[in-house]
Enzyme design. Structure first.
Site, PDB file in Angstrom:
ATOM      1  N   ASP A 234       0.803  -1.228   0.000  1.00  0.00           N
ATOM      2  CA  ASP A 234       0.000   0.000   0.000  1.00  0.00           C
ATOM      3  C   ASP A 234       0.832   1.274   0.000  1.00  0.00           C
ATOM      4  O   ASP A 234       0.435   2.294   0.572  1.00  0.00           O
ATOM      5  CB  ASP A 234      -0.978   0.010   1.202  1.00  0.00           C
TER       6      ASP A 234
ATOM      7  N   GLN B  53       1.926  -6.144  -3.092  1.00  0.00           N
ATOM      8  CA  GLN B  53       2.400  -6.227  -1.703  1.00  0.00           C
ATOM      9  C   GLN B  53       3.715  -5.444  -1.532  1.00  0.00           C
ATOM     10  O   GLN B  53       3.918  -4.458  -2.207  1.00  0.00           O
ATOM     11  CB  GLN B  53       2.561  -7.689  -1.250  1.00  0.00           C
TER      12      GLN B  53
ATOM     13  N   LYS C 174       1.754   2.052  -5.136  1.00  0.00           N
ATOM     14  CA  LYS C 174       2.290   1.464  -6.378  1.00  0.00           C
ATOM     15  C   LYS C 174       1.355   1.745  -7.563  1.00  0.00           C
ATOM     16  O   LYS C 174       1.814   2.098  -8.646  1.00  0.00           O
ATOM     17  CB  LYS C 174       2.466  -0.058  -6.212  1.00  0.00           C
TER      18      LYS C 174
ATOM     19  N   GLY D 233      -4.598  -4.391  -3.744  1.00  0.00           N
ATOM     20  CA  GLY D 233      -5.581  -3.348  -4.041  1.00  0.00           C
ATOM     21  C   GLY D 233      -4.787  -2.135  -4.468  1.00  0.00           C
ATOM     22  O   GLY D 233      -4.168  -1.487  -3.642  1.00  0.00           O
ATOM     23  N   HIS D 234      -4.749  -1.880  -5.780  1.00  0.00           N
ATOM     24  CA  HIS D 234      -3.937  -0.783  -6.304  1.00  0.00           C
ATOM     25  C   HIS D 234      -4.862   0.337  -6.778  1.00  0.00           C
ATOM     26  O   HIS D 234      -5.674   0.136  -7.685  1.00  0.00           O
ATOM     27  CB  HIS D 234      -3.037  -1.269  -7.444  1.00  0.00           C
TER      28      HIS D 234
HETATM   29  P1  GDP Z   1      -0.827   0.257  -3.547  1.00  0.00           P
HETATM   30  O1  GDP Z   1      -1.407  -1.007  -3.047  1.00  0.00           O
HETATM   31  O2  GDP Z   1       0.640   0.345  -3.298  1.00  0.00           O
HETATM   32  O3  GDP Z   1      -1.172   0.541  -4.985  1.00  0.00           O
HETATM   33  O4  GDP Z   1      -1.478   1.419  -2.688  1.00  0.00           O
HETATM   34  P2  GDP Z   1      -3.039   1.567  -2.300  1.00  0.00           P
HETATM   35  O5  GDP Z   1      -3.794   1.987  -3.507  1.00  0.00           O
HETATM   36  O6  GDP Z   1      -3.514   0.372  -1.572  1.00  0.00           O
HETATM   37  O7  GDP Z   1      -2.971   2.710  -1.216  1.00  0.00           O
HETATM   38  C1  GDP Z   1      -2.456   3.974  -1.505  1.00  0.00           C
HETATM   39  C2  GDP Z   1      -3.547   5.016  -1.210  1.00  0.00           C
HETATM   40  O8  GDP Z   1      -2.953   6.307  -1.171  1.00  0.00           O
HETATM   41  C3  GDP Z   1      -4.588   5.091  -2.289  1.00  0.00           C
HETATM   42  O9  GDP Z   1      -5.807   5.504  -1.704  1.00  0.00           O
HETATM   43  C4  GDP Z   1      -4.069   6.179  -3.222  1.00  0.00           C
HETATM   44  O10 GDP Z   1      -5.096   6.834  -3.959  1.00  0.00           O
HETATM   45  C5  GDP Z   1      -3.430   7.124  -2.231  1.00  0.00           C
HETATM   46  N1  GDP Z   1      -2.257   7.862  -2.691  1.00  0.00           N
HETATM   47  C6  GDP Z   1      -1.264   7.455  -3.524  1.00  0.00           C
HETATM   48  N2  GDP Z   1      -0.310   8.402  -3.598  1.00  0.00           N
HETATM   49  C7  GDP Z   1      -0.702   9.410  -2.798  1.00  0.00           C
HETATM   50  C8  GDP Z   1      -0.123  10.670  -2.431  1.00  0.00           C
HETATM   51  O11 GDP Z   1       0.973  11.037  -2.828  1.00  0.00           O
HETATM   52  N3  GDP Z   1      -0.830  11.429  -1.537  1.00  0.00           N
HETATM   53  C9  GDP Z   1      -2.031  11.052  -1.034  1.00  0.00           C
HETATM   54  N4  GDP Z   1      -2.632  11.852  -0.162  1.00  0.00           N
HETATM   55  N5  GDP Z   1      -2.600   9.872  -1.363  1.00  0.00           N
HETATM   56  C10 GDP Z   1      -1.944   9.078  -2.226  1.00  0.00           C
HETATM   57  P1  IMO Z   2      -0.963  -4.246  -2.155  1.00  0.00           P
HETATM   58  O1  IMO Z   2      -0.511  -4.836  -3.470  1.00  0.00           O
HETATM   59  C1  IMO Z   2      -0.907  -4.588   2.176  1.00  0.00           C
HETATM   60  C2  IMO Z   2      -1.056  -8.629   3.819  1.00  0.00           C
HETATM   61  C3  IMO Z   2      -2.276  -9.063   4.576  1.00  0.00           C
HETATM   62  C4  IMO Z   2      -1.656 -10.030   5.566  1.00  0.00           C
HETATM   63  C5  IMO Z   2      -0.559 -10.698   4.750  1.00  0.00           C
HETATM   64  C6  IMO Z   2      -0.964 -12.027   4.156  1.00  0.00           C
HETATM   65  O2  IMO Z   2      -2.249  -3.528  -2.244  1.00  0.00           O
HETATM   66  O3  IMO Z   2       0.140  -3.451  -1.557  1.00  0.00           O
HETATM   67  P2  IMO Z   2      -2.524 -12.738   2.136  1.00  0.00           P
HETATM   68  O4  IMO Z   2      -3.969 -12.468   1.856  1.00  0.00           O
HETATM   69  O5  IMO Z   2      -1.602 -12.227   1.086  1.00  0.00           O
HETATM   70  O6  IMO Z   2      -2.253 -14.184   2.454  1.00  0.00           O
HETATM   71  O7  IMO Z   2      -2.199 -11.940   3.493  1.00  0.00           O
HETATM   72  O8  IMO Z   2      -0.243  -9.780   3.709  1.00  0.00           O
HETATM   73  N1  IMO Z   2      -1.296  -8.124   2.466  1.00  0.00           N
HETATM   74  C7  IMO Z   2      -1.202  -6.834   2.107  1.00  0.00           C
HETATM   75  N2  IMO Z   2      -0.955  -5.745   2.836  1.00  0.00           N
HETATM   76  N3  IMO Z   2      -1.049  -4.482   0.840  1.00  0.00           N
HETATM   77  C8  IMO Z   2      -1.257  -5.563   0.083  1.00  0.00           C
HETATM   78  O9  IMO Z   2      -1.264  -5.541  -1.267  1.00  0.00           O
HETATM   79  C9  IMO Z   2      -1.389  -6.828   0.717  1.00  0.00           C
HETATM   80  N4  IMO Z   2      -1.633  -8.076   0.287  1.00  0.00           N
HETATM   81  C10 IMO Z   2      -1.546  -8.874   1.355  1.00  0.00           C
HETATM   82  O10 IMO Z   2      -2.918  -7.982   5.198  1.00  0.00           O
HETATM   83  O11 IMO Z   2      -1.036  -9.310   6.594  1.00  0.00           O
HETATM   84 MG    MG Z   3      -2.948  -1.655  -1.796  1.00  0.00          MG
END
Ligand code: GDP
Ligand code: IMO
Ligand code: MG
Length: 424
Positions: free
Chosen positions: A13, A224, A16, A40-41
């Site tokens: 998270d 991840q 990415k 969840g991207h």
């Molecule tokens: P990922 O799994 O690495 O793709 O990240 P996620 O999408 O799960 O979580 C990142 C969250 O931060 C999402 O809600 C994005 O829309 C948000 N986000 C990404 N870059 C920025 C930033 O520079 N500033 C803010 N405030 N939010 C951001």
């Molecule tokens: P993105 O790509 C954050 C965590 C889960 C748990 C552990 C194992 O959005 O960054 P799993 O379901 O993979 O067997 O769970 O890994 N986890 C993540 N945490 N971002 C993710 O993906 C994750 N995918 C799995 O919360 O701790």
């Molecule tokens: Mg994510």
């Protein structure tokens, strides 16, 4: 050779999705190499927010093609929902999405086993996403897994499903006391996927290597983060794949010699969702403030993410194990209103400094972080697009991270939208 790998440098998270989408403008192919719908991207375009679980984050760029590689575990139900979601936004997907014939499938029993195991795990609960990831990779390495290519032959699929379900039913009934699975229902359901998935199935290893020969630019999108890597993360509190950069080669079938750049996505503070050690976690109002301002709730499960300060000890480890050549620093704007910002520069154990990061849970649970304090900039930076226009205190924070990590920060993200990015 034009392969760039995008890796999460922390516990996932990091943002990415945003960075991959933003970079995809100049990319020919974006390829996911591991994990599954546990990811969840998030991609924000204008005032619309899209959350992708399996489809690569390059899909919003018309001329970019997307690959789901052999290293990914695919839940056909989640994939079909996602394809429908993308199409409903008027985005053309046919001819732009290629799915590896060798990727393994997530079955309903994988999801059931994931959830049941967790329920009974007591102290050892990992806090998985419940998406069936661990059980699907178990079957892959057990060599009993069902692959995308199996969908193409109804008889093989039915035979493999019957054998698998017979075994899983023993597990479900005798060990977990759960209800058994109906074989015929699953066979019927999965045989239906064959017509739906057929147009996308490709030998993606060949596709990518042919593209390399033509000098096409490829972005490998990790899911991840490094600290959740099954080999290098905080085992057993990890996921069941290799999000680290090495996973891109095996998960796509591309040679390591083709990789030119490895960009580590680093959040300006730390978060973790699920269980496991987290040395800089803040179980206090500051942690709650980070969660609230940063909107730190899981994009897949909606769970509140644990929050804390940036941890340079684990980041240096991540840079080493991934070979990160440059950093994209994200969510810097979330720190806009803090009077003081801290960065963990070392750990001590019983007062004795620890030389380097250890991924051992027992060690990590006993460490005390040593912090360096920075003055907050107390200014809204979300509208800034030029590095030179950032407040001096922001620049000081960025350059301190660069110095402490020994790695160049080439991108700074100051908001969730595509355009809210500073390229240095
Ligand atoms: P990922 O799994 O690495 O793709 O990240 P996620 O999408 O799960 O979580 C990142 C969250 O931060 C999402 O809600 C994005 O829309 C948000 N986000 C990404 N870059 C920025 C930033 O520079 N500033 C803010 N405030 N939010 C951001
Ligand atoms: P993105 O790509 C954050 C965590 C889960 C748990 C552990 C194992 O959005 O960054 P799993 O379901 O993979 O067997 O769970 O890994 N986890 C993540 N945490 N971002 C993710 O993906 C994750 N995918 C799995 O919360 O701790
Ligand atoms: Mg994510």
């Amino acid at each position: 050779m034009p392969v760039t790998i995008i890796v999460g440098a922390q516990w996932g998270d990091e943002g990415k999705g945003k960075i991959v989408d933003m970079l995809s403008d100049e990319i020919d192919i974006v390829a996911r190499y591991q994990g599954g719908a546990n990811a969840g991207h998030t991609v924000v375009i204008g005032d619309k927010e899209y959350v992708l679980h399996l489809i690569p984050s390059g899909i919003f760029h018309k001329r970019t093609t997307c690959v789901i590689g052999n290293g990914v575990v695919i839940d056909p139900v989640a994939l079909m929902d996602e394809i429908a979601m993308i199409k409903s936004f008027g985005i053309r997907i046919d001819g732009r999405l290629f799915i590896s014939h060798n990727a393994h499938l997530i079955m309903p029993y994988h999801k059931m086993l994931d959830v049941i195991r967790e329920k009974d795990a007591g102290d050892q609960k990992i806090g998985t996403t419940g998406r069936g990831i661990g059980p699907a990779y178990i079957d892959k390495y057990m060599r009993t897994g069902i692959r995308v290519v199996d969908l193409l032959n109804r008889k093989t699929l039915a035979d493999k499903l019957k054998a698998n379900i017979a075994e899983k039913n023993q597990l479900l009934k005798k060990i977990y006391g759960a209800v058994e699975i109906d074989v015929d229902k699953i066979i019927a359901e999965y045989q239906e996927f064959d017509t739906k998935i057929d147009p996308y199935i490709t030998d993606t290893m060949m596709y990518l290597n042919n593209a390399l020969k033509k000098n096409k630019r490829i972005l490998a999108e990790g899911a991840q983060g490094a600290l959740l890597d099954v080999d290098h993360g905080t085992y057993p509190f990890v996921t069941s794949s290799n999000p680290t950069s090495g996973g891109a080669c095996t998960g796509l079938g591309i040679p390591p010699t083709a990789v030119k750049k490895i960009i580590g996505i680093v959040k300006a503070y730390s978060t973790r969702v699920g269980n496991g050690p987290f040395p800089t976690e803040l179980n206090d109002p500051t942690g709650e403030r980070l969660r609230k301002i940063g909107g730190e709730y899981g994009a897949t499960t909606g769970r509140p993410r644990r929050c804390g300060w940036l941890d340079m000890v684990s980041l240096k480890y991540s840079i080493q194990v991934n070979g990160i050549s440059e950093i994209a620093l994200t969510k810097l704007d979330v720190l806009d209103d803090f009077d003081e910002i801290r960065v963990c520069t070392g750990y001590t154990v019983n007062g004795t400094p620890l030389k380097s990061f250890s991924s051992e849970v027992a060690t990590l649970e006993t460490v005390t972080p040593v912090y360096k304090s920075f003055k907050g900039w107390k200014k809204d930076i979300t509208g800034i697009r030029k590095y030179k226009q950032l407040p001096p205190a922001t620049v000081k924070y960025i350059e301190a991270i660069e110095k402490l990590s020994g790695t160049k920060i080439s991108l700074v993200s100051v908001g969730a939208r595509r355009d809210q990015t500073i390229v240095r």
